[in-house]
Motif scaffolding. Sequence first.
Motif, mmCIF file in Angstrom:
data_model
loop_
_atom_site.group_PDB
_atom_site.id
_atom_site.type_symbol
_atom_site.label_atom_id
_atom_site.label_comp_id
_atom_site.label_asym_id
_atom_site.label_seq_id
_atom_site.Cartn_x
_atom_site.Cartn_y
_atom_site.Cartn_z
ATOM 1 N N GLU A 142 0.813 -1.214 0.000
ATOM 2 C CA GLU A 142 0.000 0.000 0.000
ATOM 3 C C GLU A 142 0.846 1.262 0.000
ATOM 4 N N GLY A 143 2.106 1.152 0.354
ATOM 5 C CA GLY A 143 2.966 2.339 0.460
ATOM 6 C C GLY A 143 3.594 2.759 -0.845
ATOM 7 N N GLN A 144 3.287 2.059 -1.971
ATOM 8 C CA GLN A 144 3.900 2.417 -3.247
ATOM 9 C C GLN A 144 2.828 2.504 -4.345
ATOM 10 N N VAL A 145 3.069 3.386 -5.303
ATOM 11 C CA VAL A 145 2.123 3.561 -6.412
ATOM 12 C C VAL A 145 2.885 3.982 -7.656
ATOM 13 N N LEU A 146 2.354 3.600 -8.817
ATOM 14 C CA LEU A 146 2.855 4.090 -10.101
ATOM 15 C C LEU A 146 1.898 5.164 -10.617
ATOM 16 N N ILE A 147 2.419 6.204 -11.250
ATOM 17 C CA ILE A 147 1.537 7.191 -11.884
ATOM 18 C C ILE A 147 1.968 7.364 -13.339
ATOM 19 N N ASP A 148 0.998 7.753 -14.184
ATOM 20 C CA ASP A 148 1.298 7.901 -15.609
ATOM 21 C C ASP A 148 2.200 9.111 -15.843
ATOM 22 N N SER A 149 2.936 9.064 -16.947
ATOM 23 C CA SER A 149 3.945 10.095 -17.223
ATOM 24 C C SER A 149 3.324 11.478 -17.434
ATOM 25 N N GLU A 150 2.105 11.532 -18.034
ATOM 26 C CA GLU A 150 1.464 12.831 -18.267
ATOM 27 C C GLU A 150 1.089 13.498 -16.945
ATOM 28 N N THR A 151 0.533 12.696 -16.020
ATOM 29 C CA THR A 151 0.184 13.238 -14.698
ATOM 30 C C THR A 151 1.435 13.689 -13.955
ATOM 31 N N ARG A 154 2.475 16.978 -15.503
ATOM 32 C CA ARG A 154 1.604 18.114 -15.179
ATOM 33 C C ARG A 154 1.734 18.534 -13.728
ATOM 34 N N ALA A 155 1.879 17.561 -12.818
ATOM 35 C CA ALA A 155 1.910 17.881 -11.391
ATOM 36 C C ALA A 155 3.323 18.058 -10.847
ATOM 37 N N GLY A 156 4.321 17.706 -11.652
ATOM 38 C CA GLY A 156 5.712 17.861 -11.208
ATOM 39 C C GLY A 156 6.179 16.757 -10.272
ATOM 40 N N TYR A 157 5.573 15.561 -10.360
ATOM 41 C CA TYR A 157 5.996 14.442 -9.505
ATOM 42 C C TYR A 157 7.118 13.659 -10.174
#
Length: 827
Positions: A142-151, A154-157
Amino acid sequence: MFRTALRNVSAHKARLLMTVLAVMLGVAFVSGTLVFTNTISDAFQKSSAKGFDHVDVAVEAKYQKSRGDRVGRTPELTQATLDKSVRVPGAASAIGVVHGFTAIADKDGKLIGGGFRSEGGNYWGDKDPRYPLADGTAPHGEGQVLIDSETARRAGYKVGDTVRISVDGPVLTPTVSGVFTTDDGNVAAGGSLALFDTATAQRLFGKPGTYDEIDVKAKAGTSQTALKAQLDEALPKGSTETTTGTRLADDQARAISSSMSSMKQGLLVFAGIALFVGTFIIANTFTMLVAQRTKELALLRAVGASRRQVTRSVLIEAFLVGTVAAVTGLVAGIGIGAGLRSLLGSLGATVPDGPLVITPGTVAAALAVGILVTMLAAWLPGRRAAKIPPVAAMSSVHAKATTKSLVLRNTLGALFSAAGVAVVLAATTMDGDSGQAPMGLGAVLLIIGVFILTPLLSRPLIAAAAPVLRVFGVSGRLARQNSVRNPRRTAATASALMIGLTLITGMTVMAGSLQHAIDKMASSALRADYVVSMANGNGLSPDVDRKLRATEVVTATSPLRNAPSRIDGETEYLTGVNGSAIGSLTDLKVDDGSFTVGGTRVVVDDKTAESHHWSAGSGFTVSYEDGRKQHLTVSGVYEGNQMIRGIMLDNTTLAPHQSGPTDMQVMVKTADGASGATKDRLVEALGSNPAIKIQDKKDISNDIAQMFTLMLNMLYGLLAMAVIVAVLGVINTLAMSVFERSQEIGMLRAIGLDRKGIKRMVRLESLVIALFGGVLGVGLGVFFGWAAGQLLGTKMPTYELVLPWARMAVFLLLAAAVGVLAALWPA
């Protein structure tokens, strides 16, 4: 005759320029719409097709329909189903797919992706072929997640950052373990996608041990149809269904094409309006050209030209003008299509890469529309030209319209107008669905009738402006006389502006009245200070209600929970509420009985009660979704509305029959009422969750107002094309009228009227004609807005007509500005 037509076009280039521009704008709108929608549709289809590259056959649970007293349910795809799928001879691998709503907050704590396009899912193992990793590693726990490259962009992550995420319950703060690339359509449209490991995703989305879909990849040499047949044989019949990857891609392409189709049709409607307005200009231009060439055409008849040849020569001119306008319109339309695509990108909407699509159909449509519209509009002037007798060559002026023709026109216009008004009024007595077609027919008949009657109406309406025009002395009197000298020409010029303002005013009246009705509904139906819901419209966790009740400032709450059931063999949705609090949170008018909810006592809205023939004291048997039955009693019948309606029963009665219940919204009453400080307390109590909206009555109304405002602004922008075409029409008419009256104007100069007086005369003439069209347009718009509101009132009891006086004044000022601007060059 052909050479004569060519010479006439060459001789009147300046006069035909405005006609070319009017047709060109309409054609550019049509071709630009087709290029834009075809390009976007093609880009999304190709992008979505890539997303099915890893799927040869998809396995989904087959929905079981409601039968008798049983509520339809969807069976679950378990690990056993996945194991069976991967063991079939033609399967190389299988992936269990889990998905659900997942809100990602940006670094300021605000929701990314607009709610409805915020998705979450599972990453399969350490290397998921669906989502190539651009950076980092697969998520674990639960402590890890993948996010898409566009997000991420846009959000600077970046990898290693902590991100705030909400799925259904409390806010999570996992670490970004990696960033992936995807062809997902939601992401391409500006949404977001978060991926957890499979076990975490199943638990977070309330699907422990089960999947939403199983994607099976075929072995080399095994076709998709062969693999589908093997899976159909191996998997339980009746509870699963299989679809090939090719079929999924085709279905997705059709869905995208269908969604683009509605946008295309909407834009083409406005292109059609612009072209319709353009026909007035074309007809006006050719009518004036024919009138100015009376002697020339009569001489042609005198030296042997037949009526058919004269008509044909006018149509040849129209064909040449239409061809030039269509070709230039097509080129401009291609530019508009490319510009609209770039505009989407600048507004933050992400569109997949792809070429500009210009189909043969687009080219053919542009040429056909431009040429046909021009030739049809020129046909009547052409016929009129053919009727000029050879003897007219001996006279400088051809006979004007006879009294008989004017009587016939006015009679026809009165019949059309009366029929239109009668049909519209009849439609207002029908319900919202059955009255739409008659309303549209009546509107068309009335607009045609008013257009035919416009020459008759021009004299009294323009005469009403005489006292104001007298202020301007000789110029004012001459302007009034010039405006009514040729009522048909004045009518055709004013009608172009009338149509645009009719539509704009009608929509403004409806939007303002609807907003007032929604404000009234929110204030009259709700006593609650706040309504809490999910940003994407999905269900809330029951934890939200528990946390709100535990907050000091909260005095009462009631979750609204939907549940399917079967009553009298039909599916009926129940609304679970807090029976002890719902009365203090709503203010619904009770028509029969009392508003008492608790135990087996329920309240029902008037429409549902009418359909089942219930009244206070009636009893009925309900079959819940778990198959168990219960006898309920109607304690009261209330007036439902778009915000609150249905069968309300206590959640303590409903809950035992539900598995994994969710709340659609929670109504909240607070000790100090709605205020900024109170709202902050509620936000804090819910963990500053980006996925949850907390709205008071004003927020709810503003949300809807924002939607109406956006829609209205879009419609204003689209209708601006018709107004621009109308402006060109006024310029064209005035310019040709000035040319026609060159001797008269020279005589006025000779007897002492100075240049300023001449300019003032032309400007005032233009102003009077534009205001005449504006008054007709605003008047018709108010009538149509009222009539359409009567239909809406059948479905919205709080609807009442609200006239936007300020905006209508602005529209009349806009008409006046059109008149002044259009007169600058001719004057």
